[in-house]
Design a protein around this motif. Structure first.
Motif, PDB file in Angstrom:
ATOM      1  N   ALA A 299      24.686 -26.672   8.697  1.00  0.00           N
ATOM      2  CA  ALA A 299      24.689 -25.214   8.660  1.00  0.00           C
ATOM      3  C   ALA A 299      26.074 -24.665   9.002  1.00  0.00           C
ATOM      4  CB  ALA A 299      23.644 -24.654   9.631  1.00  0.00           C
ATOM      5  N   GLN A 300      26.734 -25.243  10.005  1.00  0.00           N
ATOM      6  CA  GLN A 300      28.069 -24.775  10.380  1.00  0.00           C
ATOM      7  C   GLN A 300      29.055 -25.017   9.246  1.00  0.00           C
ATOM      8  OE1 GLN A 300      28.782 -23.058  13.284  1.00  0.00           O
ATOM      9  NE2 GLN A 300      30.674 -22.645  12.202  1.00  0.00           N
ATOM     10  N   GLN A 301      28.949 -26.144   8.580  1.00  0.00           N
ATOM     11  CA  GLN A 301      29.836 -26.426   7.452  1.00  0.00           C
ATOM     12  C   GLN A 301      29.568 -25.460   6.299  1.00  0.00           C
ATOM     13  OE1 GLN A 301      32.436 -28.584   7.374  1.00  0.00           O
ATOM     14  NE2 GLN A 301      31.970 -28.780   9.525  1.00  0.00           N
ATOM     15  N   SER A 302      28.320 -25.138   6.049  1.00  0.00           N
ATOM     16  CA  SER A 302      27.984 -24.179   4.994  1.00  0.00           C
ATOM     17  C   SER A 302      28.500 -22.793   5.325  1.00  0.00           C
ATOM     18  CB  SER A 302      26.472 -24.125   4.781  1.00  0.00           C
ATOM     19  OG  SER A 302      26.010 -25.338   4.273  1.00  0.00           O
ATOM     20  N   LEU A 303      28.427 -22.421   6.590  1.00  0.00           N
ATOM     21  CA  LEU A 303      28.937 -21.106   6.992  1.00  0.00           C
ATOM     22  C   LEU A 303      30.452 -21.037   6.852  1.00  0.00           C
ATOM     23  CD1 LEU A 303      26.726 -20.420  10.119  1.00  0.00           C
ATOM     24  CD2 LEU A 303      26.537 -19.370   7.871  1.00  0.00           C
ATOM     25  N   ALA A 304      31.141 -22.118   7.202  1.00  0.00           N
ATOM     26  CA  ALA A 304      32.600 -22.145   7.040  1.00  0.00           C
ATOM     27  C   ALA A 304      32.975 -22.046   5.565  1.00  0.00           C
ATOM     28  CB  ALA A 304      33.179 -23.415   7.653  1.00  0.00           C
ATOM     29  N   LEU A 305      32.246 -22.760   4.710  1.00  0.00           N
ATOM     30  CA  LEU A 305      32.492 -22.680   3.279  1.00  0.00           C
ATOM     31  C   LEU A 305      32.201 -21.281   2.763  1.00  0.00           C
ATOM     32  CD1 LEU A 305      33.112 -24.102   0.565  1.00  0.00           C
ATOM     33  CD2 LEU A 305      30.660 -24.543   0.402  1.00  0.00           C
ATOM     34  N   ALA A 306      31.109 -20.685   3.210  1.00  0.00           N
ATOM     35  CA  ALA A 306      30.734 -19.347   2.753  1.00  0.00           C
ATOM     36  C   ALA A 306      31.777 -18.307   3.148  1.00  0.00           C
ATOM     37  CB  ALA A 306      29.366 -18.964   3.315  1.00  0.00           C
ATOM     38  N   ALA A 307      32.248 -18.367   4.375  1.00  0.00           N
ATOM     39  CA  ALA A 307      33.264 -17.400   4.815  1.00  0.00           C
ATOM     40  C   ALA A 307      34.554 -17.585   4.014  1.00  0.00           C
ATOM     41  CB  ALA A 307      33.530 -17.553   6.304  1.00  0.00           C
ATOM     42  N   GLY A 308      34.962 -18.817   3.790  1.00  0.00           N
ATOM     43  CA  GLY A 308      36.172 -19.076   3.012  1.00  0.00           C
ATOM     44  C   GLY A 308      36.041 -18.635   1.571  1.00  0.00           C
ATOM     45  N   GLU A 309      34.905 -18.924   0.951  1.00  0.00           N
ATOM     46  CA  GLU A 309      34.683 -18.507  -0.432  1.00  0.00           C
ATOM     47  C   GLU A 309      34.613 -16.986  -0.531  1.00  0.00           C
ATOM     48  OE1 GLU A 309      34.523 -20.221  -3.366  1.00  0.00           O
ATOM     49  OE2 GLU A 309      35.210 -21.921  -2.183  1.00  0.00           O
ATOM     50  N   GLY A 310      34.005 -16.358   0.445  1.00  0.00           N
ATOM     51  CA  GLY A 310      33.955 -14.895   0.449  1.00  0.00           C
ATOM     52  C   GLY A 310      35.334 -14.280   0.576  1.00  0.00           C
ATOM     53  N   ALA A 311      36.158 -14.861   1.443  1.00  0.00           N
ATOM     54  CA  ALA A 311      37.516 -14.346   1.608  1.00  0.00           C
ATOM     55  C   ALA A 311      38.325 -14.526   0.326  1.00  0.00           C
ATOM     56  CB  ALA A 311      38.206 -15.048   2.776  1.00  0.00           C
ATOM     57  N   ARG A 312      38.173 -15.663  -0.333  1.00  0.00           N
ATOM     58  CA  ARG A 312      38.882 -15.875  -1.606  1.00  0.00           C
ATOM     59  C   ARG A 312      38.397 -14.913  -2.676  1.00  0.00           C
ATOM     60  NH1 ARG A 312      39.306 -20.857   0.513  1.00  0.00           N
ATOM     61  NH2 ARG A 312      37.298 -21.713  -0.076  1.00  0.00           N
ATOM     62  N   ALA A 313      37.110 -14.623  -2.687  1.00  0.00           N
ATOM     63  CA  ALA A 313      36.574 -13.685  -3.676  1.00  0.00           C
ATOM     64  C   ALA A 313      37.078 -12.269  -3.435  1.00  0.00           C
ATOM     65  CB  ALA A 313      35.054 -13.715  -3.650  1.00  0.00           C
ATOM     66  N   ALA A 314      37.408 -11.947  -2.205  1.00  0.00           N
ATOM     67  CA  ALA A 314      37.942 -10.607  -1.913  1.00  0.00           C
ATOM     68  C   ALA A 314      39.335 -10.422  -2.494  1.00  0.00           C
ATOM     69  CB  ALA A 314      37.975 -10.373  -0.405  1.00  0.00           C
ATOM     70  N   LEU A 315      39.989 -11.498  -2.879  1.00  0.00           N
ATOM     71  CA  LEU A 315      41.326 -11.395  -3.470  1.00  0.00           C
ATOM     72  C   LEU A 315      41.289 -10.942  -4.923  1.00  0.00           C
ATOM     73  CD1 LEU A 315      42.974 -14.600  -2.009  1.00  0.00           C
ATOM     74  CD2 LEU A 315      43.401 -12.236  -1.357  1.00  0.00           C
ATOM     75  N   ARG A 316      40.141 -11.012  -5.569  1.00  0.00           N
ATOM     76  CA  ARG A 316      40.050 -10.593  -6.967  1.00  0.00           C
ATOM     77  C   ARG A 316      40.370  -9.117  -7.063  1.00  0.00           C
ATOM     78  NH1 ARG A 316      34.762 -13.713  -7.180  1.00  0.00           N
ATOM     79  NH2 ARG A 316      35.491 -15.802  -7.636  1.00  0.00           N
ATOM     80  N   TYR A 317      41.012  -8.769  -8.159  1.00  0.00           N
ATOM     81  CA  TYR A 317      41.438  -7.384  -8.336  1.00  0.00           C
ATOM     82  C   TYR A 317      40.250  -6.457  -8.521  1.00  0.00           C
ATOM     83  CZ  TYR A 317      46.108  -9.213  -8.647  1.00  0.00           C
ATOM     84  OH  TYR A 317      47.276  -9.830  -8.353  1.00  0.00           O
TER      85      TYR A 317
END
Length: 160
Positions: free
Chosen positions: A44-62
């Motif tokens: 669960a902790q690994q999934s949460l770390a992946l989710a936060a990172g993927e969410g942050a990368r998605a926020a970079l989209r224009y």
């Protein structure tokens, strides 16, 4: 002499079965439960770390700020979908400001106040939804209220 031992053996039948049953109930099963819970908390902790990172990368989209926040929330939700299914919860990606996925409004980054940052927090409340029944309160003293992971991304807003 052998006649005396024969009745004692008859009285001792089933003792090994009882010992094995007690060993399983009080030795092996609790050990397996603790091990399983630890593995699930780690996953669960690994999934949460992946989710936060993927969410942050998605926020970079224009796009404008609400689109960026919604993209970040949806990407985080895809990465932690098994936890959302297990807890029977759904993120509110239209607002993106309530757990289990929180995406902040842009704010001045601490390293450089002239640029904007967005923080994505993915969380899972293991007290409300323990992986094994009864382990929520048992583990809450050592792990805190919920598992969470945070990722921060610096936005390139350009000339907008």
């Amino acid at each position: 002499m052998s006649k005396r031992r024969l009745p004692q053996r008859r009285n001792a039948r089933g003792v090994i079965t009882l010992e094995f049953a007690f060993l399983m109930m009080f030795g092996v099963l609790p050990l397996l439960m603790v091990t399983f819970t630890g593995v699930m908390v780690f996953a669960a902790q690994q999934s949460l770390a992946l989710a936060a990172g993927e969410g942050a990368r998605a926020a970079l989209r224009y796009g404008d700020i609400p689109e960026r926040r919604a993209n970040a929330c949806m990407a985080a939700a895809r990465s932690m979908q098994w936890l959302l299914n297990f807890s029977r919860s759904a993120p509110a990606c239209s607002a993106a400001d309530a757990p289990p996925i929180t995406v902040s409004q842009p704010y001045a980054c601490s390293a450089d106040g002239s640029v904007q940052c967005i923080r994505v927090v993915a969380s899972y409340d293991h007290d409300a939804h323990p992986f094994l029944p009864g382990t929520g309160r048992l583990l809450s003293w050592s792990m805190g209220e919920s598992l969470s992971s945070t990722a921060v991304v610096q936005l390139d807003l350009g000339n907008r």
